[in-house]
Write a protein that holds these residues in place. Structure first.
Motif, PDB file in Angstrom:
ATOM      1  N   PRO A  66     -15.197  27.615 -19.424  1.00  0.00           N
ATOM      2  CA  PRO A  66     -15.519  26.264 -18.944  1.00  0.00           C
ATOM      3  C   PRO A  66     -15.276  25.161 -19.967  1.00  0.00           C
ATOM      4  CG  PRO A  66     -17.513  27.270 -19.761  1.00  0.00           C
ATOM      5  CD  PRO A  66     -16.386  28.254 -20.023  1.00  0.00           C
ATOM      6  N   ASN A  67     -14.345  25.346 -20.880  1.00  0.00           N
ATOM      7  CA  ASN A  67     -13.989  24.271 -21.800  1.00  0.00           C
ATOM      8  C   ASN A  67     -13.226  23.182 -21.036  1.00  0.00           C
ATOM      9  OD1 ASN A  67     -14.852  25.408 -24.519  1.00  0.00           O
ATOM     10  ND2 ASN A  67     -13.614  27.092 -23.711  1.00  0.00           N
ATOM     11  N   ASP A  68     -12.867  22.135 -21.741  1.00  0.00           N
ATOM     12  CA  ASP A  68     -12.286  20.978 -21.056  1.00  0.00           C
ATOM     13  C   ASP A  68     -10.842  21.196 -20.621  1.00  0.00           C
ATOM     14  OD1 ASP A  68     -14.589  19.452 -21.183  1.00  0.00           O
ATOM     15  OD2 ASP A  68     -14.052  18.522 -23.095  1.00  0.00           O
ATOM     16  N   GLU A  69     -10.006  21.693 -21.534  1.00  0.00           N
ATOM     17  CA  GLU A  69      -8.588  21.788 -21.217  1.00  0.00           C
ATOM     18  C   GLU A  69      -7.995  23.113 -21.685  1.00  0.00           C
ATOM     19  OE1 GLU A  69      -9.553  17.453 -22.174  1.00  0.00           O
ATOM     20  OE2 GLU A  69      -9.505  19.243 -23.443  1.00  0.00           O
ATOM     21  N   ASN A  79     -11.424  20.906 -26.262  1.00  0.00           N
ATOM     22  CA  ASN A  79     -12.573  20.141 -25.764  1.00  0.00           C
ATOM     23  C   ASN A  79     -12.446  18.699 -26.227  1.00  0.00           C
ATOM     24  OD1 ASN A  79     -14.411  21.950 -24.264  1.00  0.00           O
ATOM     25  ND2 ASN A  79     -14.453  23.093 -26.186  1.00  0.00           N
ATOM     26  N   THR A  80     -11.683  17.911 -25.472  1.00  0.00           N
ATOM     27  CA  THR A  80     -11.510  16.501 -25.813  1.00  0.00           C
ATOM     28  C   THR A  80     -12.399  15.598 -24.972  1.00  0.00           C
ATOM     29  OG1 THR A  80      -9.732  16.024 -24.228  1.00  0.00           O
ATOM     30  CG2 THR A  80      -9.095  17.012 -26.347  1.00  0.00           C
ATOM     31  N   ARG A  81     -13.132  16.173 -24.006  1.00  0.00           N
ATOM     32  CA  ARG A  81     -13.997  15.393 -23.117  1.00  0.00           C
ATOM     33  C   ARG A  81     -15.424  15.919 -23.160  1.00  0.00           C
ATOM     34  NH1 ARG A  81     -11.317  11.175 -23.564  1.00  0.00           N
ATOM     35  NH2 ARG A  81      -9.114  11.434 -23.048  1.00  0.00           N
ATOM     36  N   ASN A  82     -15.880  16.230 -24.383  1.00  0.00           N
ATOM     37  CA  ASN A  82     -17.282  16.562 -24.665  1.00  0.00           C
ATOM     38  C   ASN A  82     -17.711  17.939 -24.198  1.00  0.00           C
ATOM     39  OD1 ASN A  82     -17.274  13.311 -23.782  1.00  0.00           O
ATOM     40  ND2 ASN A  82     -18.074  13.795 -25.814  1.00  0.00           N
ATOM     41  N   GLY A  83     -16.756  18.791 -23.838  1.00  0.00           N
ATOM     42  CA  GLY A  83     -17.060  20.186 -23.561  1.00  0.00           C
ATOM     43  C   GLY A  83     -17.808  20.437 -22.265  1.00  0.00           C
ATOM     44  N   TRP A  84     -17.678  19.524 -21.308  1.00  0.00           N
ATOM     45  CA  TRP A  84     -18.382  19.669 -20.033  1.00  0.00           C
ATOM     46  C   TRP A  84     -17.507  20.246 -18.926  1.00  0.00           C
ATOM     47  CZ3 TRP A  84     -20.027  13.966 -20.910  1.00  0.00           C
ATOM     48  CH2 TRP A  84     -21.122  13.923 -21.778  1.00  0.00           C
ATOM     49  N   GLY A  85     -16.326  20.726 -19.268  1.00  0.00           N
ATOM     50  CA  GLY A  85     -15.449  21.310 -18.253  1.00  0.00           C
ATOM     51  C   GLY A  85     -14.657  20.274 -17.492  1.00  0.00           C
ATOM     52  N   ALA A  86     -13.986  19.375 -18.219  1.00  0.00           N
ATOM     53  CA  ALA A  86     -13.302  18.241 -17.582  1.00  0.00           C
ATOM     54  C   ALA A  86     -12.289  18.674 -16.541  1.00  0.00           C
ATOM     55  CB  ALA A  86     -12.623  17.383 -18.651  1.00  0.00           C
TER      56      ALA A  86
END
Length: 521
Positions: A66-69, A79-86
């Motif tokens: 569930p990382n961002d990218e 994780n460039t978007r705070n690690g919320w699963g962008a």
């Protein structure tokens, strides 16, 4: 070596040679026959794009979720978007429209588990990016799952869970508006609930919150979120300038605002980076509610007319058949443009539809045709990030410039959707199937060049064979927008579309997330 892809081969025979320098006026009766005869073609193309979306999703889910990218060339994550699963949240509305049930189910299971109270990556939180990707993705899913896609809801209460998460996220970011002017800061420190008051913001970062936050208020019956963003929007719309700054043309703004004073501290702007979606949302808020946001529409009309009448929408002397949107510094026009600015073609078309003004539609179509020409001109068939058509002495008139009338300044392609987006609007407005063909051609080029390993990567040079080098990064907005607009241009039977006239039931956010309009017009 790139994997061989089915999209590189299928339907090539179905793509006619199109004269991109001339826009024909479609005969509606003939087009109806043409569409009927080719419905199987568009269905097949839509299915192929859906399969490409699911391929990219499977790569992300397998190697990065569930990382961002996803980093597709080596199956790593970012994780460039705070690690919320962008990527997951951004992909949801597209998966719903495509009725990709297993993707929808995976994302709906995941979203309620996200802890939006802390930045998992430890980085500052971008109010703008978080709003358009996360908040917009969740709110759009609520509208879709409460509307024509109820059959994809995985539980009776899933839309309630989505709204609750949207509330938690927006509530967590509200401190951004604690400034002397109410114009929000963009980069937020969740550890300290602080930000740098001296950092200026752009019209896009502060002026592209109003649709998402107003929709949240409507869902919650709580005006506080809408009030914050509408107050900020009003201040940007009624721009004030520092004493030493020359104001641009009416409706056109600078790119830096001092959040302490509300003054613009420069007069340099464009329809691209830093400003684009501010202009976009002026007309889209009018689509959302034409009664409540009529003054937004007036500002949009002013900006478009200033662009059309003062040389911002410029026909290069090297190619009088092209129309590009220039940059400006005060009243000085700079002949440079960008892929980001190519959203304006579709945006102006939308404005023409809802205002019943054919002039805006024609202006938008001119921009669409010209932006697609940047795709036609390159070795890969993909448009670059930026270009110029200056004829000053310092320009080396390359063979490329002599042939196409412009020169590439930034040759990368970052998986951007703007040209596909505007081609979709052009097709919806005109019914001219050439825009479907162009959209398909653009997507085939992207698929042939950017598909690598377990997904898609940005590339460094659209005008060399194979796109130069891979950056090994797959943006979440490719799922939210690039796949979506390519698919919608072919998916005649989608339950959500841009309306072909004044009445619109849905409005697409700047991230491509569709929202149900507040009132039926």
């Amino acid at each position: 070596m790139r994997p061989r892809n089915i999209l590189n081969a299928i339907l090539i025979a179905c793509i006619p040679s199109v004269d991109s320098h001339h826009r024909s006026q479609p005969n509606l009766h003939q087009h109806t026959l043409h569409r009927d005869n080719n419905i199987a073609i568009s269905d097949y193309r839509a299915q192929a794009i859906k399969e490409a979306f699911e391929f990219a999703w499977n790569g992300y889910e397998t190697h990065a979720f569930p990382n961002d990218e996803l980093r597709p060339t080596n199956n790593k994550s970012a994780n460039t978007r705070n690690g919320w699963g962008a990527t997951a949240v951004d992909a949801l509305s597209t998966a719903i429209l495509m009725e990709s049930e297993h993707v929808v189910a995976s994302i709906l299971d995941f979203i309620p588990t996200i802890d939006f109270t802390i930045s998992k990556s430890g980085e500052e939180v971008s109010l703008f990016e978080t709003t358009i990707r996360y908040l917009g993705g969740m709110l759009s899913a609520c509208d879709l799952l409460n509307g024509p896609y109820q059959h994809l809801a995985t539980s009776e209460n899933i839309t309630i869970a989505l709204v609750q998460q949207a509330f938690r996220l927006a509530n967590r970011m509200k401190f951004a508006f604690d400034t002397p002017t109410g114009i929000p800061a963009n980069l937020l420190d969740f550890d300290t609930n602080g930000f740098n008051m001296s950092d200026p913001v752009g019209p896009a970062t502060a002026g592209t919150l109003v649709l998402e936050w107003t929709r949240l208020s409507d869902m919650l019956s709580d005006l506080s979120f809408a009030n914050l963003t509408q107050h900020a929007e009003e201040q940007i719309m009624h721009a004030r300038y520092s004493v030493d700054v020359e104001e641009p043309y009416p409706g056109l703004l600078g790119s830096k605002i001092d959040i302490r004073t509300g003054n613009f501290i420069n007069a340099q702007g464009n329809w691209g980076s830093g400003s684009d979606s501010y202009y976009e949302y002026l007309i889209k808020m009018y689509v959302y509610d034409s009664t409540s946001f009529s003054t937004y529409k007036d500002k949009w009309v002013q900006a478009v007319k200033s662009s059309a009448n003062n040389g911002v929408g410029l026909h290069p002397s090297s190619r009088r058949d092209l129309t590009f949107l220039s940059s400006w510094v005060g009243e000085y026009i700079s002949p440079v443009s960008s892929h980001l600015a190519c959203f304006a073609g579709g945006n102006w078309i939308l404005g023409g539809l809802v205002l019943q003004d054919q002039t805006f539609i024609e202006l938008g179509l001119d921009l669409v045709d010209s932006c697609f020409e940047t795709y036609n001109a390159t070795v890969t068939g993909i448009g670059p990030e930026g270009w110029t058509w200056t004829e000053d002495d310092f320009l080396d008139e390359t063979n490329f410039y002599k042939r196409y009338g412009f020169d590439i300044t930034r040759p990368a392609y970052n998986l951007r959707p703007e040209v596909l987006e505007s081609l979709y609007y052009a097709y919806r407005a005109t019914g001219d199937s050439k825009y479907q063909e162009w959209s398909w051609r653009a997507f085939q080029a992207i698929n042939a060049t950017c598909r690598i390993g377990s997904g898609y990567s940005a590339i460094t040079n659209v005008n060399v064979a194979d796109g130069g080098a891979f950056t090994n990064f797959q943006e979440s907005f490719m799922f939210a927008e690039t796949f979506k607009y390519a698919w919608l241009a072919q998916a005649e039977d989608s339950k959500v579309h841009v309306g072909q006239g004044e009445k619109q039931e849905w409005v697409f956010s700047t991230e491509g997330h569709p929202f149900k309009v507040r009132t039926s017009q």
